[in-house]
Design a protein around this motif. Structure first.
Motif, PDB file in Angstrom:
ATOM      1  N   SER A 238      -2.513   8.864   8.466  1.00 15.56           N
ATOM      2  CA  SER A 238      -1.081   9.210   8.343  1.00 15.56           C
ATOM      3  C   SER A 238      -0.794  10.041   6.883  1.00 15.56           C
ATOM      4  CB  SER A 238      -0.459   7.763   8.244  1.00 15.56           C
ATOM      5  OG  SER A 238       1.019   8.006   8.043  1.00 15.56           O
ATOM      6  N   ASP A 239      -1.050   9.735   6.058  1.00 16.07           N
ATOM      7  CA  ASP A 239      -1.031  10.456   4.629  1.00 16.07           C
ATOM      8  C   ASP A 239      -1.317  12.146   5.013  1.00 16.07           C
ATOM      9  OD1 ASP A 239      -0.177   8.117   3.510  1.00 16.07           O
ATOM     10  OD2 ASP A 239      -1.923   7.926   2.455  1.00 16.07           O
ATOM     11  N   ARG A 240      -2.135  12.288   5.708  1.00 17.47           N
ATOM     12  CA  ARG A 240      -2.847  13.562   5.756  1.00 17.47           C
ATOM     13  C   ARG A 240      -1.910  14.166   6.883  1.00 17.47           C
ATOM     14  NH1 ARG A 240      -3.909  18.202   4.281  1.00 17.47           N
ATOM     15  NH2 ARG A 240      -5.282  19.530   5.387  1.00 17.47           N
ATOM     16  N   LEU A 241      -1.680  13.548   8.062  1.00 17.01           N
ATOM     17  CA  LEU A 241      -0.680  14.171   8.784  1.00 17.01           C
ATOM     18  C   LEU A 241       0.558  14.452   8.357  1.00 17.01           C
ATOM     19  CD1 LEU A 241      -0.159  15.188  11.576  1.00 17.01           C
ATOM     20  CD2 LEU A 241       0.532  12.912  12.372  1.00 17.01           C
ATOM     21  N   THR A 242       1.159  13.724   7.334  1.00 16.08           N
ATOM     22  CA  THR A 242       2.428  13.946   6.678  1.00 16.08           C
ATOM     23  C   THR A 242       2.245  15.236   6.038  1.00 16.08           C
ATOM     24  OG1 THR A 242       2.879  11.492   6.494  1.00 16.08           O
ATOM     25  CG2 THR A 242       4.034  13.101   5.001  1.00 16.08           C
ATOM     26  N   GLU A 243       1.401  15.544   5.121  1.00 19.05           N
ATOM     27  CA  GLU A 243       1.219  16.855   4.418  1.00 19.05           C
ATOM     28  C   GLU A 243       1.010  17.761   5.424  1.00 19.05           C
ATOM     29  OE1 GLU A 243      -2.503  16.258   2.550  1.00 19.05           O
ATOM     30  OE2 GLU A 243      -1.690  14.816   1.176  1.00 19.05           O
ATOM     31  N   PHE A 262      15.471  21.030  19.180  1.00 18.74           N
ATOM     32  CA  PHE A 262      15.578  20.312  20.547  1.00 18.74           C
ATOM     33  C   PHE A 262      15.394  18.799  19.962  1.00 18.74           C
ATOM     34  CE2 PHE A 262      13.690  24.072  23.101  1.00 18.74           C
ATOM     35  CZ  PHE A 262      14.972  24.788  22.940  1.00 18.74           C
ATOM     36  N   LEU A 263      15.984  17.801  20.752  1.00 19.55           N
ATOM     37  CA  LEU A 263      16.074  16.428  20.421  1.00 19.55           C
ATOM     38  C   LEU A 263      16.067  15.928  21.792  1.00 19.55           C
ATOM     39  CD1 LEU A 263      15.589  14.218  18.371  1.00 19.55           C
ATOM     40  CD2 LEU A 263      17.962  14.280  18.121  1.00 19.55           C
ATOM     41  N   SER A 264      14.952  15.350  22.166  1.00 16.01           N
ATOM     42  CA  SER A 264      14.896  14.664  23.410  1.00 16.01           C
ATOM     43  C   SER A 264      14.963  13.095  23.459  1.00 16.01           C
ATOM     44  CB  SER A 264      13.529  14.953  24.149  1.00 16.01           C
ATOM     45  OG  SER A 264      12.198  14.326  23.510  1.00 16.01           O
ATOM     46  N   GLY A 265      14.899  12.707  22.167  1.00 15.68           N
ATOM     47  CA  GLY A 265      15.013  11.237  22.063  1.00 15.68           C
ATOM     48  C   GLY A 265      13.453  10.287  21.823  1.00 15.68           C
ATOM     49  N   GLY A 266      12.542  11.190  22.193  1.00 15.19           N
ATOM     50  CA  GLY A 266      11.164  10.827  22.128  1.00 15.19           C
ATOM     51  C   GLY A 266      10.819  10.866  20.652  1.00 15.19           C
ATOM     52  N   ILE A 267       9.378  10.481  20.448  1.00 13.73           N
ATOM     53  CA  ILE A 267       9.045  10.403  18.874  1.00 13.73           C
ATOM     54  C   ILE A 267       8.543  11.694  18.446  1.00 13.73           C
ATOM     55  CG2 ILE A 267       8.416   7.996  19.219  1.00 13.73           C
ATOM     56  CD1 ILE A 267       5.352   8.770  19.143  1.00 13.73           C
ATOM     57  N   ASP A 268       8.053  12.538  19.270  1.00 15.01           N
ATOM     58  CA  ASP A 268       7.530  14.003  18.871  1.00 15.01           C
ATOM     59  C   ASP A 268       8.882  15.114  18.453  1.00 15.01           C
ATOM     60  OD1 ASP A 268       5.261  13.062  19.931  1.00 15.01           O
ATOM     61  OD2 ASP A 268       5.418  14.302  21.822  1.00 15.01           O
ATOM     62  N   SER A 269       9.683  15.205  19.221  1.00 16.50           N
ATOM     63  CA  SER A 269      10.853  15.807  18.748  1.00 16.50           C
ATOM     64  C   SER A 269      11.668  15.207  17.452  1.00 16.50           C
ATOM     65  CB  SER A 269      11.778  16.229  19.952  1.00 16.50           C
ATOM     66  OG  SER A 269      12.365  15.247  20.284  1.00 16.50           O
ATOM     67  N   SER A 270      11.617  13.971  17.479  1.00 13.43           N
ATOM     68  CA  SER A 270      12.410  13.325  16.697  1.00 13.43           C
ATOM     69  C   SER A 270      11.725  13.403  15.279  1.00 13.43           C
ATOM     70  CB  SER A 270      12.748  11.695  17.024  1.00 13.43           C
ATOM     71  OG  SER A 270      13.364  11.486  18.239  1.00 13.43           O
ATOM     72  N   LEU A 271      10.418  13.266  15.012  1.00 12.59           N
ATOM     73  CA  LEU A 271       9.518  13.294  14.018  1.00 12.59           C
ATOM     74  C   LEU A 271       9.573  14.723  13.445  1.00 12.59           C
ATOM     75  CD1 LEU A 271       5.949  11.510  14.375  1.00 12.59           C
ATOM     76  CD2 LEU A 271       7.657  11.472  12.723  1.00 12.59           C
ATOM     77  N   VAL A 272       9.802  15.778  14.232  1.00 11.77           N
ATOM     78  CA  VAL A 272       9.930  17.036  13.861  1.00 11.77           C
ATOM     79  C   VAL A 272      11.293  17.263  13.212  1.00 11.77           C
ATOM     80  CG1 VAL A 272      10.222  19.379  14.577  1.00 11.77           C
ATOM     81  CG2 VAL A 272       8.391  18.253  15.521  1.00 11.77           C
ATOM     82  N   VAL A 273      12.489  16.831  13.907  1.00  9.56           N
ATOM     83  CA  VAL A 273      13.582  16.689  13.114  1.00  9.56           C
ATOM     84  C   VAL A 273      13.854  16.142  12.029  1.00  9.56           C
ATOM     85  CG1 VAL A 273      16.257  16.292  13.766  1.00  9.56           C
ATOM     86  CG2 VAL A 273      14.855  17.189  15.524  1.00  9.56           C
ATOM     87  N   SER A 274      12.957  15.043  11.829  1.00  6.58           N
ATOM     88  CA  SER A 274      13.134  14.311  10.675  1.00  6.58           C
ATOM     89  C   SER A 274      12.584  14.916   9.717  1.00  6.58           C
ATOM     90  CB  SER A 274      12.401  12.896  10.816  1.00  6.58           C
ATOM     91  OG  SER A 274      10.985  12.867  10.722  1.00  6.58           O
ATOM     92  N   PHE A 275      11.434  15.787   9.780  1.00  5.64           N
ATOM     93  CA  PHE A 275      11.074  16.533   8.552  1.00  5.64           C
ATOM     94  C   PHE A 275      11.767  17.672   8.278  1.00  5.64           C
ATOM     95  CE2 PHE A 275       7.107  13.954   9.165  1.00  5.64           C
ATOM     96  CZ  PHE A 275       6.615  14.122   8.335  1.00  5.64           C
ATOM     97  N   MET A 276      12.488  18.526   9.449  1.00  2.60           N
ATOM     98  CA  MET A 276      13.463  19.442   9.005  1.00  2.60           C
ATOM     99  C   MET A 276      14.641  18.749   8.257  1.00  2.60           C
ATOM    100  SD  MET A 276      13.698  21.061  12.857  1.00  2.60           S
ATOM    101  CE  MET A 276      14.871  22.331  12.489  1.00  2.60           C
ATOM    102  N   ALA A 277      14.952  17.604   8.408  1.00  2.00           N
ATOM    103  CA  ALA A 277      16.137  17.042   7.726  1.00  2.00           C
ATOM    104  C   ALA A 277      15.690  16.919   6.429  1.00  2.00           C
ATOM    105  CB  ALA A 277      16.472  15.828   8.202  1.00  2.00           C
TER     106      ALA A 277
END
Length: 632
Positions: A238-243, A262-277
């Motif tokens: 998890s730590d390495r993937l975070t980096e 794009f935000l579909s409500g699934g964890i993939d796009s939501s994770l991307v948006v969280s890092f963008m934020a």
């Protein structure tokens, strides 16, 4: 993003004719690059470019020439680490007159020749013409995010970002390839290296192409290794993937134009948006779509994530009266394409394109981290059972049971075992292929017309998938499945869909989870960090629990799905029937009686044949716009 095109011939051509030809090719791709157009013509080459300005808005025009004017490049895509490569080249005394990544690619080729592609982190397809040596060098990115079609008859070579541009050159005989159609009927897309026409091919992902007067040479420059597993704990991974994900998102936020997600409500796009934020100083512009039908609406989940991350959120309800949109969609694919999620992707790209010029997406999470558990878990179970029984006993036993066992959607779900019994009779590779295709061998033989079957001369779509699975470096069935999905389904379906639908609206889409460093990291993860106890994408879920609302972590996967079966029975009934049963190509390939039976059973609700029927409808739409007459 851009559209690129070119014509090369080693016997000198008429420059005026070549100029008209390359201009026609470029004009067909105006949607890919509405901002600028450029052409280059000499005695042997013509290059064309349509530009969507993303980085270096004032310079960076193409075709771009080297300082000595002997090399000319047309480039489509983005090299995200171009600034790092540029610094290395400056230390080697290279001079730059623009701030674009295109000039970095050109100088990298001068310095490292064909090995330059190994330095690029990005999505790209490009071609470099050496007017002095009379050679063309071209390349496509590691996972095939950007397209590259080409024509070669031994005398004339043409290439382009889209098939319609090559057709505009007037070189193709437009003869439908029966192998391509067979693949389309089985997968819903036409895989590399095929195209719908037998004299036009696709450059595979992670390949370079070199053209000289001696001929054509293709070479693979990157292999995804699933064979070297790292011994990591969940927290370490998890730590390495975070980096990795933080850096991948940060690189993809480099832009001189408005950017969103794009935000579909699934964890993939939501994770991307969280890092963008986390990285962005402004609220992220997010976009999602939904449907009124129950079970096909991710708006609530996407809205929950948007509220949690405080994004500038936009949403849109798709109207099932989709006939006009489907005609437009068929026009932008150039060849038959049956993935029904192209429709919601069209709408989310259209909506996003009104607000931003670049959008990040979550594509790649399922393939990289083991998300397709509806296929992977049964495949894993079947593989373990195959190891218990020797093939000499297993094959005849389960072949008989599979043949006798009833196939009935009316059976309770836990008794729908016919497919599993049939799979246990064959190898892992054959079973994986069986799980991908729409038409199993018996149905295929009954449905295909005799003339079409004869034209195939024994070919089956298994030839495009099973060798990839068999040659995979994966040491377990899930890893081999992932490897095959990344090279086949993801490249030839998912990424084609996103490229064509985004480019239709002059929108660039970037995919942080497809950063090659993340794919290599995921490939080396131990299996239990991806799939265990009926759950997939375990590492992504673990990471998401740290960044997202707990309510969405275990939501079932849906993505941009549509209620296709319902629409084909109701709103699209007449539209679909007309385009299927008035298609000369469809009727020249299919047994009419069998096809009518499939249609009737679906309309009566006795079976769900929506995947095949949607594909046949899209084939009819393609034929209406691009091809006149039956299969040749």
């Amino acid at each position: 993003m851009c559209g690129i095109a070119g014509i090369i011939q080693f016997v000198p051509h008429n420059r005026d004719s070549a100029m008209a030809q390359i201009t026609n090719m470029a004009d067909t791709m105006a949607h890919r690059g509405p901002d600028e157009q450029g052409v280059y013509v000499d005695d042997h080459a013509a290059l064309g470019h349509k530009r969507l300005r993303i980085i270096d808005l004032s310079t960076g025009q193409q075709p771009m020439a080297s300082q000595d004017q002997t090399l000319h490049i047309v480039f489509n895509g983005e090299v995200y680490n171009f600034q790092e490569i540029k610094k290395e080249l400056v230390r080697k005394n290279y001079r730059f007159s623009t701030t674009s990544d295109t000039e970095v690619v050109l100088n990298a080729y001068i310095e490292w020749k064909e090995a330059c592609v190994k330095k690029f982190n990005g999505m790209f397809a490009f071609a470099i013409w050496d007017s002095r040596k009379k050679t063309l060098f071209a390349a496509r990115d590691r996972v095939g995010k950007k397209p590259f079609y080409y024509f070669w008859d031994g005398k004339r070579f043409a290439f382009a970002s889209e098939l319609k541009a090559i057709l505009a050159a007037g070189l193709s005989q437009k003869k439908i390839d029966p192998k391509a159609l067979d693949c389309y009927f089985s997968f819903g897309y036409i895989p590399v290296p095929y195209s719908i026409y037998d004299d036009i091919s696709k450059l595979p992902s992670a390949h370079t192409l070199t053209l000289t007067s001696d001929g054509l040479n293709l070479k693979k420059y990157w292999h995804l290794d699933f064979g070297s597993t790292r011994d990591l704990t969940m927290d370490q991974a998890s730590d390495r993937l975070t980096e990795l994900l933080y850096d991948a998102v940060k690189l993809r936020l480099i832009s001189d134009v408005p950017l969103g997600a794009f935000l579909s409500g699934g964890i993939d796009s939501s994770l991307v948006v969280s890092f963008m934020a986390k990285i962005s100083s402004q609220p992220v512009a997010t976009h999602t779509i939904g449907f009124d039908e129950t079970g096909f609406n991710e708006l609530p989940a996407a809205g929950m994530v948007a509220d949690f991350l405080k994004t500038d959120h936009h949403q849109f309800i798709v109207n099932p009266d989709a006939s006009q949109t489907l005609e437009k969609i068929a026009a932008f694919f150039d060849e038959p394409f049956a993935d029904s999620s192209a429709l919601p992707t069209w709408h989310v790209c259209r909506m996003a394109g009104k607000n931003v010029t670049v959008a990040l997406s979550g594509d790649g999470g399922d393939e990289g981290f083991g998300g397709y558990t509806f296929r992977y878990l049964p495949h894993q179970m079947e593989s373990r059972l195959r190891l218990v029984l020797p093939a000499v006993l297993r094959t005849p036993l389960f072949s008989l049971i599979g043949a006798l066992y009833p196939a009935g959607p009316g059976l309770p779900r836990f008794l729908r075992l016919k497919t599993i019994f049939e799979n246990l009779a064959v190898s892992d590779a054959q079973a994986f292929y069986n799980d991908l295709i729409w038409l199993r061998q018996k149905i295929r033989q009954n449905l295909y017309a005799k003339g079409f079957m004869d034209a195939l001369k024994g070919f089956t779509p298994a030839e495009t998938v099973m060798p990839v699975y068999q040659k995979s470096s994966g040491t377990d069935p899930v890893s081999r499945s992932q490897h095959t999905d990344i090279q086949c389904y993801m490249t030839d379906d998912v990424l084609v869909k996103v490229d064509r639908m985004s480019m239709a609206h002059s929108l660039e889409v970037r995919n942080p989870l497809l950063d090659y460093r993340i794919l290599e990291f995921a490939a080396a993860l131990p299996l239990h960090l991806k799939v265990k106890n009926g759950s997939g994408k375990r590492l992504l879920r673990h990471l998401a629990a740290k960044h997202l609302p707990p309510q969405i972590i275990d939501l079932p996967k849906q993505g941009f799905a549509i209620p296709a079966a319902h629409w084909l029975r109701k709103d699209l009934n007449t539209f679909a029937h007309d385009h299927i049963f008035n298609s000369e190509v469809v009727l020249s390939c299919m047994n009419p009686a069998q096809l009518h039976t499939l249609w009737s059973r679906h309309q009566q609700g006795r079976a769900d044949h929506s995947v095949l029927l949607w594909g046949l409808m899209m084939l009819g739409l393609w034929e209406k716009q691009f091809h006149k007459g039956p299969l040749q």
